[in-house]
Scaffold this active site. Structure first.
Site, PDB file in Angstrom:
ATOM      1  N   ASP A  35     -12.828  -5.236   9.266  1.00  9.26           N
ATOM      2  CA  ASP A  35     -12.538  -6.642   8.953  1.00  9.26           C
ATOM      3  C   ASP A  35     -13.827  -7.450   9.048  1.00  9.26           C
ATOM      4  OD1 ASP A  35     -11.609  -9.259   8.883  1.00  9.26           O
ATOM      5  OD2 ASP A  35     -10.792  -9.190  10.925  1.00  9.26           O
ATOM      6  N   ASN A  37     -14.273 -10.795   8.252  1.00  6.71           N
ATOM      7  CA  ASN A  37     -14.222 -12.242   8.480  1.00  6.71           C
ATOM      8  C   ASN A  37     -13.330 -12.656   9.645  1.00  6.71           C
ATOM      9  OD1 ASN A  37     -11.826 -11.631   7.327  1.00  6.71           O
ATOM     10  ND2 ASN A  37     -11.866 -13.217   5.749  1.00  6.71           N
ATOM     11  N   ASP A  39     -10.213 -12.211  10.429  1.00  3.26           N
ATOM     12  CA  ASP A  39      -8.812 -12.625  10.312  1.00  3.26           C
ATOM     13  C   ASP A  39      -7.846 -11.513  10.731  1.00  3.26           C
ATOM     14  OD1 ASP A  39      -9.035 -10.896   8.207  1.00  3.26           O
ATOM     15  OD2 ASP A  39      -8.287 -12.281   6.675  1.00  3.26           O
ATOM     16  N   ASP A  43     -10.958  -5.632   4.957  1.00  2.00           N
ATOM     17  CA  ASP A  43     -11.233  -6.199   3.636  1.00  2.00           C
ATOM     18  C   ASP A  43     -12.354  -5.438   2.939  1.00  2.00           C
ATOM     19  OD1 ASP A  43     -13.612  -7.269   4.888  1.00  2.00           O
ATOM     20  OD2 ASP A  43     -12.293  -8.799   5.777  1.00  2.00           O
ATOM     21  N   ASP A 216      -0.050   6.504  -7.908  1.00  2.00           N
ATOM     22  CA  ASP A 216       1.061   6.346  -6.975  1.00  2.00           C
ATOM     23  C   ASP A 216       2.385   6.748  -7.632  1.00  2.00           C
ATOM     24  OD1 ASP A 216       1.894   5.111  -4.338  1.00  2.00           O
ATOM     25  OD2 ASP A 216       3.066   3.842  -5.678  1.00  2.00           O
ATOM     26  N   GLU A 275      -0.111  11.579  -7.047  1.00  2.00           N
ATOM     27  CA  GLU A 275       0.772  11.606  -5.885  1.00  2.00           C
ATOM     28  C   GLU A 275       2.138  11.986  -6.421  1.00  2.00           C
ATOM     29  OE1 GLU A 275       3.047   9.138  -2.399  1.00  2.00           O
ATOM     30  OE2 GLU A 275       2.959   8.431  -4.447  1.00  2.00           O
TER      31      GLU A 275
HETATM   32  C1  GLC Z   1       3.645   5.826  -2.381  1.00  2.00           C
HETATM   33  C2  GLC Z   1       2.723   5.207  -1.383  1.00  2.00           C
HETATM   34  C3  GLC Z   1       3.542   4.503  -0.344  1.00  2.00           C
HETATM   35  C4  GLC Z   1       4.356   3.439  -1.028  1.00  2.00           C
HETATM   36  C5  GLC Z   1       5.192   4.019  -2.173  1.00  2.00           C
HETATM   37  C6  GLC Z   1       5.701   2.942  -3.072  1.00  2.00           C
HETATM   38  O1  GLC Z   1       4.412   6.837  -1.849  1.00  2.00           O
HETATM   39  O2  GLC Z   1       1.872   6.165  -0.847  1.00  2.00           O
HETATM   40  O3  GLC Z   1       2.761   3.949   0.665  1.00  2.00           O
HETATM   41  O4  GLC Z   1       5.214   2.827  -0.112  1.00  2.00           O
HETATM   42  O5  GLC Z   1       4.432   4.856  -2.979  1.00  2.00           O
HETATM   43  O6  GLC Z   1       4.649   2.412  -3.831  1.00  2.00           O
HETATM   44 CA    CA Z   2     -10.534  -9.752   6.820  1.00  2.00          CA
END
Ligand code: GLC
Ligand code: CA
Length: 549
Positions: A35, A37, A39, A43, A216, A275
């Protein structure tokens, strides 16, 4: 902003082209890395400033989980604008700087692409809602009238992965499909506008210099025609064990073929990583046929217990499944969706990947180190999830009120303990947030993490961090490590794996007792105690240099 041609990037070692074939790829979870900044939220500037750490660690590429504009209903996997950075993470300029500086260091950057669904705050979905039933804009999603006398029942019986029905009803009475949270409406991939939009998004990030995409839910984009009911079957048990009307449909492959053509237009070996949670490695191999993606995560390996027979079976099975399609096998033990392997292996086998119990921490760490060394000895490409190089355990005792995993709040879905592996990592110092930033951390870090920080482990030869650094260095230097397409198993006592390639030998003892092995050679690296008189300690992997023959 200009495109950065990756001049500094190493070209392929080995004989087959493709840097990714034997690459070690490090997953950064931007919220929890660094991080800049204060918060409490990691980032892009934090990531940029820590790139030298990753270079020194010895990885080849970095995969960044989503940093796009998002209401964060699912930690950024709910994207409102695919071409913008969430202010919480920085600006497009910061993303550009990360890519540019990574390239200067010889690191590649893989960004996360989320094509199955967007956020309910995405402009298209908001428009679709406004336009009402029957409108053309609703066709970009899966809107349907409900069943029952007054449409009060969902259009079919599909359940959300996060729990509850996969459908939500909107004010005008129609329902829309969301395989994940209600804030994540699924795109209709039959629609040409959706296809065009994603081709354009690919180009946007390729133009910015991204070296590839982790895709994803790559198995989810296409739904069976007519969205048929699943019937009286336990959906959660079927997930990952069966082809479902919404998962692993054959139609997805056409999409990846069209994306591959786009990537191939670009210089510099850009990659697509799937994935794809599929029932078998053979089904996974279909995503990496020569004209589709380059790699797919090996979840069969991730879900395997620390047990020699099971490991050998999944290793051989994975290599055999990838061989006909010519893709490298990948290996992974942890990511942002599962309990870290140091905690999984601290618990009895067979409990799955969402654990709430810390288990036997010492045992878990010993096995995790051994498992990592075995993974890094295998032919192909390996994925390392941030913090595993520190031996971090899952944080199993997070108070419920700090949890953010959407599935935690919905009954009957996956268990929803994913926050435990997402706690910001410790860099330095003796108090939280341990150099993660200057203003706390979005999930609390345990008191015990001071001794696990990068600073505390650096220079300590017995630390997990130095184990990873040495392992990655050896992997680069030793021509036989991570190379090849098969494993040459040697005879070994029960519970022990011995694999050989050239004059490299890896011995992994997955049992709780020491075993004597007739190995003569020089120990390159051990995940555990010193090896004396050929005695391999319990739950330990050792790398050897042996004489050829
Ligand atoms: C994938 C990601 C997971 C997310 C899901 C929906 O499995 O790795 O973190 O919640 O897709 O996008
Ligand atoms: Ca930050």
């Amino acid at each position: 902003m200009t495109q950065h041609l990756a001049d500094a990037l190493p070209t392929t070692t080995g004989t087959t082209p493709g840097w990714w074939r034997d690459a070690v790829i490090y997953q950064v979870y931007p919220r929890s890395f660094a991080d800049s900044n204060g918060d409490g939220m990691g980032d892009l500037e934090g990531i940029r400033s820590r790139l030298p750490y990753l270079k020194e660690l010895g990885v080849d590429a970095v995969w960044l989980s989503p940093f796009y504009a998002s209401p964060q209903a699912d930690a950024g996997y709910d994207v409102a604008d695919y071409r913008a950075i969430d202010p919480m993470f920085g600006t497009l300029h910061d993303a550009d700087a990360v890519i540019r500086e990574a390239h200067d260091l010889g690191l590649r950057i893989i960004v996360d692409l989320v094509p199955n669904h967007c956020s309910d705050q995405h402009e298209w979905f908001k428009q679709a809602l406004r336009e009402g039933p029957g409108s053309r804009l609703r066709e970009r999603f899966h809107f349907r009238p409900g069943k029952g006398e007054n449409g009060e029942l969902p259009p079919n019986d599909w359940e959300s992965i996060f729990g509850g029905p996969a459908w939500t009803r909107v004010a005008d009475g129609e329902w829309y499909l969301h395989l994940f949270a209600p804030e994540q409406p699924d795109f209709n991939w039959e629609h040409p506008a959706v296809q065009d939009e994603f081709r354009s998004i690919l180009r946007f990030w390729l133009d910015l210099g991204a070296d590839g995409f982790r895709v994803d839910v790559a198995h989810g984009l296409v739904k069976a025609p007519g969205l048929p009911d699943l019937g009286a079957r336990d959906q959660l048990k079927l997930l990952g064990n069966d082809v479902m009307p919404f998962f692993d449909q054959d139609g997805v492959h056409e999409i990846y073929r069209s994306w591959r053509l786009i990537l191939d237009e670009y210089e510099g070996d850009r990659v697509l990583v799937a994935e794809a949670w599929t029932p078998t490695v053979e089904r996974t191999a279909r995503y990496v046929r020569p004209d589709e993606m380059h790699q797919a995560f090996n979840f069969q390996y991730l879900t395997s217990d620390w047990e020699a027979t099971a490991l050998r079976e999944v290793i051989d099975g994975s290599l055999a499944a990838m061989r006909p399609v010519g893709a490298p096998t990948t290996w992974v033990l942890s990511n942002h969706d599962v309990t870290r392997h140091a905690t999984r292996f601290a618990n009895p086998a067979g409990l799955g990947t969402q654990l709430r119990e810390p288990g036997d921490r010492d045992l878990g760490l010993r096995r995790a180190r051994a498992a990592s060394l075995l993974m890094l000895a295998l032919p192909g490409s390996a994925y390392v999830y941030q913090g595993e190089e520190l031996g971090l355990p899952d944080v199993t005792d997070l108070p419920d009120e700090v949890r953010q995993d959407p599935s935690f709040f919905r009954a009957a879905g996956q268990d929803g303990f994913r926050d435990g592996c997402r706690v910001p990592i410790p860099w330095s110092g003796t108090e939280a947030p341990y150099g993660f930033g200057t203003g706390g951390s979005w999930l609390p870090q345990p008191d015990s993490w001071a001794e696990l920080s990068v600073e505390a482990q650096t220079g300590d030869p017995s630390s997990t961090l130095e184990l990873y650094r040495t392992a990655l260095r050896l992997r680069r230097e030793h021509p036989d490590l991570g190379a090849g397409e098969s494993v040459d198993w040697q005879e070994a006592p029960e519970g022990v794996l011995v694999l050989r390639r050239g004059n490299f030998l890896c011995t992994a003892n997955t049992t709780g007792t020491a075993v004597r092995l007739p190995v003569t050679g020089e120990v390159l690296l051990s995940s555990g105690d010193t090896v004396e008189d050929g005695v391999l300690p319990a739950d330990t992997t050792v790398w050897w240099q042996v004489t050829a023959g």
